[in-house]
Design a protein around this motif. Structure first.
Motif, PDB file in Angstrom:
ATOM      1  N   ASP A  12       0.828  -1.207   0.000  1.00  0.00           N
ATOM      2  CA  ASP A  12       0.000   0.000   0.000  1.00  0.00           C
ATOM      3  C   ASP A  12       0.861   1.254   0.000  1.00  0.00           C
ATOM      4  OD1 ASP A  12      -2.297  -1.505  -0.011  1.00  0.00           O
ATOM      5  OD2 ASP A  12      -2.571  -1.411   2.176  1.00  0.00           O
ATOM      6  N   LEU A  15       2.382   1.707  -3.416  1.00  0.00           N
ATOM      7  CA  LEU A  15       1.376   2.176  -4.364  1.00  0.00           C
ATOM      8  C   LEU A  15       1.161   3.676  -4.212  1.00  0.00           C
ATOM      9  CD1 LEU A  15      -0.655   1.292  -6.537  1.00  0.00           C
ATOM     10  CD2 LEU A  15      -2.335   1.062  -4.710  1.00  0.00           C
ATOM     11  N   ASP A  18       4.206   5.507  -5.680  1.00  0.00           N
ATOM     12  CA  ASP A  18       4.143   5.518  -7.145  1.00  0.00           C
ATOM     13  C   ASP A  18       3.090   6.493  -7.646  1.00  0.00           C
ATOM     14  OD1 ASP A  18       6.141   3.651  -7.277  1.00  0.00           O
ATOM     15  OD2 ASP A  18       4.777   1.937  -7.540  1.00  0.00           O
ATOM     16  N   TYR A  19       1.976   6.561  -6.942  1.00  0.00           N
ATOM     17  CA  TYR A  19       0.880   7.456  -7.336  1.00  0.00           C
ATOM     18  C   TYR A  19       1.336   8.909  -7.294  1.00  0.00           C
ATOM     19  CZ  TYR A  19      -3.737   9.645  -7.219  1.00  0.00           C
ATOM     20  OH  TYR A  19      -4.823  10.422  -7.483  1.00  0.00           O
TER      21      TYR A  19
END
Length: 138
Positions: A12, A15, A18-19
């Motif tokens: 999580d 992620l 990266d977002y």
């Protein structure tokens, strides 16, 4: 009452990183673009010659010195014709993707009906303009 704890896994967190990394790239490109424009305008301002003369301060129109008043009445009908042309030019652009989809197998009937609905709206608009007398030149 026990306090609630939120547990996040490493996936999580990765992620989320990266977002936000994707948005940082977009932000960096926006900043570089603004800086590029600012540097170009600044260089142009520093490098151009500035020698104002009365001839340079005259209003320039098609190579002819201005004569008479600066106010001229313009006919609105020219803008109406230009507006109608732009509308139909943009609408004709929508015909090209339709033609490629129409040629694909399995899309013939549905796309044909959709295009007739689209052309019907155009025809109603053109009929309305004709009934209002917009298309008459005199």
């Amino acid at each position: 009452m026990p306090e609630a704890t939120v547990r996040t896994s490493g996936a999580d967190v990765q992620l989320a990183v990266d977002y936000f990394h994707a948005y940082s790239v977009v932000g960096l490109l926006a900043v570089i673009g603004v800086l590029f424009v600012a540097v170009a305008f600044g260089a142009g301002r520093l490098l151009r010659p500035v020698v104002p003369t009365p001839e340079k301060l005259l209003t320039y129109e098609c190579g002819v010195d201005p004569v008479g008043e600066g106010w001229a009445h313009t006919q609105v009908r020219y803008y109406v014709y230009a507006f109608l042309y732009v509308i139909f030019a943009v609408d004709s652009i929508f015909l090209f993707p339709w033609a490629t989809v129409f040629a694909a197998p399995g899309f013939g009937g549905a796309t044909l009906v959709e295009m007739f609905v689209f052309l019907g709206f155009l025809a109603v608009g053109l009929l309305y303009a004709w009934k209002k007398g917009v298309l008459e030149w005199t």
